[in-house]
Scaffold this active site. Structure first.
Site, PDB file in Angstrom:
ATOM      1  N   CYS A   1       0.837  -1.202   0.000  1.00 50.91           N
ATOM      2  CA  CYS A   1       0.000   0.000   0.000  1.00 50.91           C
ATOM      3  C   CYS A   1       0.878   1.260   0.000  1.00 50.91           C
ATOM      4  O   CYS A   1       1.694   1.470   0.907  1.00 50.91           O
ATOM      5  CB  CYS A   1      -0.929  -0.002   1.218  1.00 50.91           C
ATOM      6  SG  CYS A   1      -1.834   1.542   1.396  1.00 50.91           S
TER       7      CYS A   1
ATOM      8  N   CYS B   1       0.469   3.369   3.220  1.00 49.24           N
ATOM      9  CA  CYS B   1       1.124   2.730   4.367  1.00 49.24           C
ATOM     10  C   CYS B   1       2.645   2.953   4.292  1.00 49.24           C
ATOM     11  O   CYS B   1       3.298   3.180   5.312  1.00 49.24           O
ATOM     12  CB  CYS B   1       0.805   1.242   4.424  1.00 49.24           C
ATOM     13  SG  CYS B   1      -0.847   0.877   5.077  1.00 49.24           S
TER      14      CYS B   1
ATOM     15  N   HIS C   1      -4.734   0.801   8.334  1.00 46.03           N
ATOM     16  CA  HIS C   1      -5.113   0.659   6.929  1.00 46.03           C
ATOM     17  C   HIS C   1      -6.559   0.186   6.780  1.00 46.03           C
ATOM     18  O   HIS C   1      -6.947  -0.827   7.356  1.00 46.03           O
ATOM     19  CB  HIS C   1      -4.200  -0.354   6.226  1.00 46.03           C
ATOM     20  CG  HIS C   1      -4.586  -0.602   4.808  1.00 46.03           C
ATOM     21  ND1 HIS C   1      -4.028   0.074   3.751  1.00 46.03           N
ATOM     22  CD2 HIS C   1      -5.520  -1.421   4.269  1.00 46.03           C
ATOM     23  CE1 HIS C   1      -4.586  -0.322   2.626  1.00 46.03           C
ATOM     24  NE2 HIS C   1      -5.503  -1.234   2.918  1.00 46.03           N
TER      25      HIS C   1
ATOM     26  N   ASN D   1     -13.065   9.779  -2.095  1.00 50.16           N
ATOM     27  CA  ASN D   1     -13.546   9.018  -3.242  1.00 50.16           C
ATOM     28  C   ASN D   1     -13.621   7.541  -2.893  1.00 50.16           C
ATOM     29  O   ASN D   1     -12.712   7.000  -2.253  1.00 50.16           O
ATOM     30  CB  ASN D   1     -12.603   9.207  -4.433  1.00 50.16           C
ATOM     31  CG  ASN D   1     -12.608  10.640  -4.940  1.00 50.16           C
ATOM     32  OD1 ASN D   1     -13.663  11.231  -5.099  1.00 50.16           O
ATOM     33  ND2 ASN D   1     -11.428  11.192  -5.175  1.00 50.16           N
TER      34      ASN D   1
ATOM     35  N   GLY E   1     -13.480   7.814  -8.997  1.00 46.99           N
ATOM     36  CA  GLY E   1     -12.084   7.968  -9.403  1.00 46.99           C
ATOM     37  C   GLY E   1     -11.078   7.649  -8.320  1.00 46.99           C
ATOM     38  O   GLY E   1      -9.969   8.180  -8.320  1.00 46.99           O
TER      39      GLY E   1
ATOM     40  N   HIS F   1      -8.564   7.938   2.309  1.00 45.44           N
ATOM     41  CA  HIS F   1      -7.942   9.259   2.473  1.00 45.44           C
ATOM     42  C   HIS F   1      -8.978  10.345   2.240  1.00 45.44           C
ATOM     43  O   HIS F   1      -9.933  10.169   1.472  1.00 45.44           O
ATOM     44  CB  HIS F   1      -6.750   9.426   1.525  1.00 45.44           C
ATOM     45  CG  HIS F   1      -7.063   9.133   0.093  1.00 45.44           C
ATOM     46  ND1 HIS F   1      -7.119   7.847  -0.407  1.00 45.44           N
ATOM     47  CD2 HIS F   1      -7.353   9.945  -0.950  1.00 45.44           C
ATOM     48  CE1 HIS F   1      -7.422   7.879  -1.688  1.00 45.44           C
ATOM     49  NE2 HIS F   1      -7.582   9.149  -2.050  1.00 45.44           N
TER      50      HIS F   1
HETATM   51  P1  AMP Z   1      -7.919   9.430  -5.104  1.00 48.23           P
HETATM   52  O1  AMP Z   1      -8.030   9.682  -6.578  1.00 48.23           O
HETATM   53  O2  AMP Z   1      -9.045   9.996  -4.302  1.00 48.23           O
HETATM   54  O3  AMP Z   1      -7.661   7.966  -4.799  1.00 48.23           O
HETATM   55  O4  AMP Z   1      -6.679  10.273  -4.615  1.00 48.23           O
HETATM   56  C1  AMP Z   1      -5.366   9.808  -4.608  1.00 48.23           C
HETATM   57  C2  AMP Z   1      -4.511  11.051  -4.465  1.00 48.23           C
HETATM   58  O5  AMP Z   1      -3.221  10.655  -4.054  1.00 48.23           O
HETATM   59  C3  AMP Z   1      -4.357  11.857  -5.759  1.00 48.23           C
HETATM   60  O6  AMP Z   1      -4.843  13.178  -5.548  1.00 48.23           O
HETATM   61  C4  AMP Z   1      -2.852  11.813  -6.010  1.00 48.23           C
HETATM   62  O7  AMP Z   1      -2.351  13.022  -6.550  1.00 48.23           O
HETATM   63  C5  AMP Z   1      -2.307  11.531  -4.634  1.00 48.23           C
HETATM   64  N1  AMP Z   1      -1.006  10.866  -4.599  1.00 48.23           N
HETATM   65  C6  AMP Z   1      -0.627   9.763  -5.286  1.00 48.23           C
HETATM   66  N2  AMP Z   1       0.635   9.422  -4.971  1.00 48.23           N
HETATM   67  C7  AMP Z   1       1.061  10.341  -4.057  1.00 48.23           C
HETATM   68  C8  AMP Z   1       2.290  10.544  -3.358  1.00 48.23           C
HETATM   69  N3  AMP Z   1       3.348   9.718  -3.494  1.00 48.23           N
HETATM   70  N4  AMP Z   1       2.376  11.601  -2.513  1.00 48.23           N
HETATM   71  C9  AMP Z   1       1.331  12.445  -2.361  1.00 48.23           C
HETATM   72  N5  AMP Z   1       0.155  12.301  -2.984  1.00 48.23           N
HETATM   73  C10 AMP Z   1       0.017  11.265  -3.826  1.00 48.23           C
HETATM   74 ZN    ZN Z   2      -2.470   1.364   3.573  1.00 54.47          ZN
END
Ligand code: AMP
Ligand code: ZN
Length: 113
Positions: free
Chosen positions: A4, A7, A46, A86, A92, A99
């Site tokens: 993950c 994580c 998690h 989401n 999406g 989160h």
């Molecule tokens: P979601 O589309 O709601 O699953 O959001 C996932 C979010 O995680 C997106 O806004 C990405 O830009 C963000 N994201 C993905 N990888 C990272 C990372 N390594 N550090 C910070 N944000 C990330």
């Molecule tokens: Zn996790």
């Protein structure tokens, strides 16, 4: 949860720009910001999405107490901010560690704004 991404961020195995941390919650800057301020709040336990997280409502409390505290302390509350989560493909969701996006720092578009 070896595979993950979030994580691994909590464990410090993948770098992140930390915004806040306590014993339960970690918050960091989104790597691809959709507003002037775009933070992600995650629980250290998690779960895959808010449906799973809701099985342990204390986690919801932990997250929202952290969000509101940090938003107040960092000055977001006076002008306002948005919290988004989401679940699944229609929304999406791309990372399957629950989160909460916190967006602010400017006038936000959408949702009737
Ligand atoms: P979601 O589309 O709601 O699953 O959001 C996932 C979010 O995680 C997106 O806004 C990405 O830009 C963000 N994201 C993905 N990888 C990272 C990372 N390594 N550090 C910070 N944000 C990330
Ligand atoms: Zn996790």
């Amino acid at each position: 949860m070896q595979e993950c991404l979030f994580c691994k961020i909590i464990a410090g195995e993948i770098p992140s720009k930390k915004v806040y941390e306590d014993e339960n919650v970690y918050a960091f800057e989104d790597i691809s910001p959709m507003a002037k301020i775009h933070w992600l709040f995650i629980h250290k336990k998690h779960t895959e999405n808010i449906s799973a997280m809701s099985q342990d409502p204390q986690q919801i409390t932990d997250i929202f107490q952290a969000i509101t505290r940090v938003a107040q302390e960092k000055g977001l509350e006076s002008d306002g901010y948005r919290v988004v989560t989401n679940l699944g493909p229609n929304a999406g969701q791309t990372v399957f560690h629950t989160h909460f996006h916190v967006l602010g720092g400017e006038k936000l578009k959408g949702f009737g704004a």
